[in-house]
Design a protein around this motif. Structure first.
Motif, PDB file in Angstrom:
ATOM      1  N   ASN A 102      -8.547  -4.609   8.709  1.00 17.39           N
ATOM      2  CA  ASN A 102      -9.061  -3.757   7.634  1.00 17.39           C
ATOM      3  C   ASN A 102      -8.876  -2.270   7.921  1.00 17.39           C
ATOM      4  O   ASN A 102      -9.115  -1.440   7.053  1.00 17.39           O
ATOM      5  CB  ASN A 102     -10.543  -4.054   7.385  1.00 17.39           C
ATOM      6  N   GLY A 103      -8.459  -1.930   9.150  1.00 24.80           N
ATOM      7  CA  GLY A 103      -8.316  -0.536   9.543  1.00 24.80           C
ATOM      8  C   GLY A 103      -7.081   0.143   8.994  1.00 24.80           C
ATOM      9  O   GLY A 103      -6.979   1.368   9.016  1.00 24.80           O
ATOM     10  N   SER A 104      -6.143  -0.631   8.496  1.00 26.46           N
ATOM     11  CA  SER A 104      -4.907  -0.078   7.945  1.00 26.46           C
ATOM     12  C   SER A 104      -4.339  -1.058   6.938  1.00 26.46           C
ATOM     13  O   SER A 104      -4.294  -2.263   7.206  1.00 26.46           O
ATOM     14  CB  SER A 104      -3.882   0.154   9.060  1.00 26.46           C
ATOM     15  N   MET A 105      -3.864  -0.550   5.803  1.00 30.34           N
ATOM     16  CA  MET A 105      -3.325  -1.468   4.798  1.00 30.34           C
ATOM     17  C   MET A 105      -2.011  -2.099   5.254  1.00 30.34           C
ATOM     18  O   MET A 105      -1.587  -3.112   4.717  1.00 30.34           O
ATOM     19  CB  MET A 105      -3.168  -0.793   3.444  1.00 30.34           C
ATOM     20  N   SER A 106      -1.376  -1.541   6.291  1.00 32.31           N
ATOM     21  CA  SER A 106      -0.132  -2.130   6.782  1.00 32.31           C
ATOM     22  C   SER A 106      -0.336  -3.003   8.016  1.00 32.31           C
ATOM     23  O   SER A 106       0.624  -3.576   8.534  1.00 32.31           O
ATOM     24  CB  SER A 106       0.887  -1.026   7.113  1.00 32.31           C
ATOM     25  N   ALA A 107      -1.582  -3.146   8.485  1.00 33.06           N
ATOM     26  CA  ALA A 107      -1.849  -3.956   9.676  1.00 33.06           C
ATOM     27  C   ALA A 107      -1.640  -5.428   9.370  1.00 33.06           C
ATOM     28  O   ALA A 107      -2.015  -5.924   8.305  1.00 33.06           O
ATOM     29  CB  ALA A 107      -3.273  -3.721  10.178  1.00 33.06           C
ATOM     30  N   SER A 108      -1.040  -6.125  10.321  1.00 33.03           N
ATOM     31  CA  SER A 108      -0.817  -7.559  10.154  1.00 33.03           C
ATOM     32  C   SER A 108      -1.080  -8.282  11.479  1.00 33.03           C
ATOM     33  O   SER A 108      -0.875  -7.725  12.558  1.00 33.03           O
ATOM     34  CB  SER A 108       0.609  -7.845   9.684  1.00 33.03           C
ATOM     35  N   TYR A 109      -1.527  -9.515  11.337  1.00 30.62           N
ATOM     36  CA  TYR A 109      -1.712 -10.403  12.486  1.00 30.62           C
ATOM     37  C   TYR A 109      -0.374 -11.086  12.706  1.00 30.62           C
ATOM     38  O   TYR A 109       0.146 -11.753  11.812  1.00 30.62           O
ATOM     39  CB  TYR A 109      -2.819 -11.411  12.171  1.00 30.62           C
ATOM     40  N   GLU A 110       0.196 -10.933  13.885  1.00 37.26           N
ATOM     41  CA  GLU A 110       1.515 -11.494  14.156  1.00 37.26           C
ATOM     42  C   GLU A 110       1.432 -12.890  14.767  1.00 37.26           C
ATOM     43  O   GLU A 110       2.112 -13.794  14.333  1.00 37.26           O
ATOM     44  CB  GLU A 110       2.313 -10.567  15.077  1.00 37.26           C
ATOM     45  N   ASP A 111       0.603 -13.053  15.784  1.00 44.96           N
ATOM     46  CA  ASP A 111       0.443 -14.367  16.397  1.00 44.96           C
ATOM     47  C   ASP A 111      -0.699 -14.300  17.407  1.00 44.96           C
ATOM     48  O   ASP A 111      -1.162 -13.220  17.771  1.00 44.96           O
ATOM     49  CB  ASP A 111       1.726 -14.807  17.101  1.00 44.96           C
ATOM     50  N   GLY A 112      -1.129 -15.452  17.873  1.00 43.27           N
ATOM     51  CA  GLY A 112      -2.192 -15.486  18.861  1.00 43.27           C
ATOM     52  C   GLY A 112      -2.528 -16.895  19.262  1.00 43.27           C
ATOM     53  O   GLY A 112      -1.988 -17.865  18.728  1.00 43.27           O
ATOM     54  N   THR A 113      -3.435 -16.992  20.210  1.00 41.23           N
ATOM     55  CA  THR A 113      -3.880 -18.288  20.691  1.00 41.23           C
ATOM     56  C   THR A 113      -5.294 -18.154  21.244  1.00 41.23           C
ATOM     57  O   THR A 113      -5.715 -17.062  21.624  1.00 41.23           O
ATOM     58  CB  THR A 113      -2.921 -18.823  21.785  1.00 41.23           C
ATOM     59  N   VAL A 114      -6.005 -19.249  21.253  1.00 44.62           N
ATOM     60  CA  VAL A 114      -7.319 -19.333  21.894  1.00 44.62           C
ATOM     61  C   VAL A 114      -7.288 -20.585  22.759  1.00 44.62           C
ATOM     62  O   VAL A 114      -6.859 -21.646  22.309  1.00 44.62           O
ATOM     63  CB  VAL A 114      -8.472 -19.441  20.868  1.00 44.62           C
TER      64      VAL A 114
END
Length: 110
Positions: free
Chosen positions: A25-37
């Motif tokens: 939500n901090g930037s309109m161009s921010a995106s989640y690319e990948d991750g793991t838990v």
């Protein structure tokens, strides 16, 4: 490159969700690319990679966030990369620092 490390106390899932939302939500161009838990014994670890466009730097920057937790004891490490337009050394780090500031502000509210 900019780096942030903090020790926190709280619910692992709730902190992860709060930080994830703050970054996106901090930037309109921010995106989640990948991750793991993943879990090893009683230790949990989440690794996340985000990217956004830096208007001030005119380029894209990345943020890698790792949250590790054992019970309510949490450790956060976040590292930014990219943002420079030079070939052999960094000329500006504005975008990286701004990306990390978004995360810092969210941590300070926890």
């Amino acid at each position: 490159m900019a780096m942030l490390e903090r020790t926190l106390t709280g619910n692992f899932d709730q902190v992860l969700r709060t930080l994830d939302q703050a970054i996106l939500n901090g930037s309109m161009s921010a995106s989640y690319e990948d991750g793991t838990v993943y879990t090893m014994g009683d230790v949990r670890c989440a690794v996340r990679m985000y990217e956004r466009y830096s208007y001030t730097g005119g380029n894209r920057v990345a943020l890698c966030m790792t949250l590790t937790g054992q019970g309510d004891q949490l450790r956060l490490t976040a590292i930014t990369a990219g943002g420079s337009q030079a070939m052999f050394f960094k000329l500006n780090t504005w975008g990286e620092e701004a990306f990390l500031d978004t995360l810092t502000q969210a941590i300070d509210k926890l």
